[in-house]
Enzyme design. Sequence first.
Site, PDB file in Angstrom:
ATOM      1  N   GLY A  95       2.509  -5.775  -1.059  1.00 29.70           N
ATOM      2  CA  GLY A  95       3.060  -4.948  -2.130  1.00 29.70           C
ATOM      3  C   GLY A  95       4.548  -4.682  -1.964  1.00 29.70           C
ATOM      4  CB  SER A  96       6.627  -3.659   0.923  1.00 31.11           C
ATOM      5  OG  SER A  96       5.862  -2.519   1.238  1.00 31.11           O
ATOM      6  CG  ASN A 144       1.398   5.683  -3.314  1.00 33.60           C
ATOM      7  OD1 ASN A 144       2.151   5.751  -4.294  1.00 33.60           O
ATOM      8  ND2 ASN A 144       1.807   5.961  -2.109  1.00 33.60           N
ATOM      9  CD  GLN A 159      -3.045   3.082  -4.014  1.00 32.75           C
ATOM     10  OE1 GLN A 159      -4.253   3.281  -4.123  1.00 32.75           O
ATOM     11  NE2 GLN A 159      -2.468   2.948  -2.840  1.00 32.75           N
ATOM     12  CB  SER A 183      -0.838  -4.921  -1.724  1.00 33.67           C
ATOM     13  OG  SER A 183      -1.031  -5.034  -0.331  1.00 33.67           O
ATOM     14  CB  CYS A 234       4.770   5.186   3.731  1.00 33.00           C
ATOM     15  SG  CYS A 234       3.598   4.169   2.859  1.00 33.00           S
TER      16      CYS A 234
HETATM   17  C1  PLP Z   1       0.367   0.285  -0.351  1.00 28.73           C
HETATM   18  C2  PLP Z   1       1.327   0.321  -1.469  1.00 28.73           C
HETATM   19  C3  PLP Z   1       2.475  -0.483  -1.469  1.00 28.73           C
HETATM   20  C4  PLP Z   1       2.840  -1.358  -0.293  1.00 28.73           C
HETATM   21  O1  PLP Z   1       1.985  -2.446  -0.148  1.00 28.73           O
HETATM   22  P1  PLP Z   1       1.973  -3.232   1.262  1.00 28.73           P
HETATM   23  O2  PLP Z   1       1.094  -4.410   1.006  1.00 28.73           O
HETATM   24  O3  PLP Z   1       1.398  -2.290   2.269  1.00 28.73           O
HETATM   25  O4  PLP Z   1       3.386  -3.612   1.554  1.00 28.73           O
HETATM   26  C5  PLP Z   1       3.310  -0.433  -2.562  1.00 28.73           C
HETATM   27  N1  PLP Z   1       3.034   0.357  -3.609  1.00 28.73           N
HETATM   28  C6  PLP Z   1       1.950   1.143  -3.650  1.00 28.73           C
HETATM   29  C7  PLP Z   1       1.695   1.968  -4.851  1.00 28.73           C
HETATM   30  C8  PLP Z   1       1.058   1.170  -2.581  1.00 28.73           C
HETATM   31  O5  PLP Z   1      -0.006   1.953  -2.624  1.00 28.73           O
END
Ligand code: PLP
Length: 397
Positions: A72-73, A153, A181, A201, A326
């Site tokens: 996701g990041s 999230n 999410q 993700s 985080c």
């Molecule tokens: C977990 C999350 C991310 C980050 O995803 P990763 O795969 O852990 O880098 C980004 N945005 C939201 C809303 C998340 O819940």
Amino acid sequence: MKIIYADNAATTPVSPTARQVLLETMDQVWGNPSSLHTVGQAANEVLQKARQDVAKCLNAQKDREIYFTSGGSESDNQALLTGATLGKKKGKMHIISTAFEHHAVLHSLKRLEKEGFQVTLLDVGKQGIVTPEQVEAAIRPDTCMVSVMFANNEIGTIQPIAEIGAVCRKHGVLFHTDAVQAVGHVPVDVQAMHIDLLSLSAHKFGGPKGVGALYARTGVWLTNLIEGGAQERGKRGGTENVPGIAAMAAALTESCQHMAEVGEKLTVLRDRLIAGLSQIPLTIVNGDTQRRLPGNVNVCFQGIEGESLLLLLDAKGIEASSGSACTSGSLDPSHVLLALGLPHEVAHGSLRLSLGPDITGEDVTYMLAEIRQVVDYLRSISPVWEAIEKGEIHYAV
Ligand SMILES: *Cc1c(COP(=O)(O)O)cnc(C)c1O
């Protein structure tokens, strides 16, 4: 002691199906998908099948609109860099987003600001919902991109993404949504919702960590974060994580198949938790109670610290969180709860429960009883609670 895992917004366990696909692919399909020989092409086939499956779950028009990333990041970073790069070429350097985005978005915006972009962060109100009217009112002639998360999230609120997408499309502004999410949990349709860029993700829906995807509508020319070979149509260099990608596709397909039934079950248990926790005095439910993820509960108990609450619950086998994974480890209150207008002192007493598909009614009964007990105990030893009870401290919430 039985462990009740209620922190699925931080990460989910790998589903048995995803695990099986992961191991089998690792053992049997270990070739490099870019190799022209049979062993390589077998891996390439797995990759293309996974791309097809992910595209199908999002209702993307074409498989090649799916780009595999490390999660996701990375997808958020690449989406924002892309919108900024495309905007700058046209002399448009204004970006609209919200105050309660994930840090992968907020910190990317901070960097863009240093490079001369102007950023408007929309207020999310007490309910944690952004309206399409707010977005439309913020659009300027020099706006190049809007980035609004699909579901938050921490508080789980679901944004009116289709309506916001329609506003962006009408004004010719690129629209990105961090749907990490949402994907696998609530219906997501990139075409019907007018989404140009979308982040997802794997580890938030039963897949492994370190793998994700970026959807980019045909015609949206991605800017690379990672330069390298011709993988992912040249937009993301590096030999693909074939086992992870295959397992992600399997987990997503499975989640989408069971979405309706799991969603119904979790909604009932979520509402029971919210109703039960609301009976504890001076408890605030964070975020709209209807327009939220089926498995998300987020409350603040006045007069206590979320961290102490988590440790005592952990000792009772309840795995929860306060704020997001985080930010835990820092003593700053959650930026999401502050964005709802909560005072710092109240935001510190937050508890997030994010339920997974295996949770039972008995688990909920146990959690309600134990949480109540722990909150009562912490309040009994809290000088702040004593002052609140005597009326010496009053928070405007
Ligand atoms: C977990 C999350 C991310 C980050 O995803 P990763 O795969 O852990 O880098 C980004 N945005 C939201 C809303 C998340 O819940």
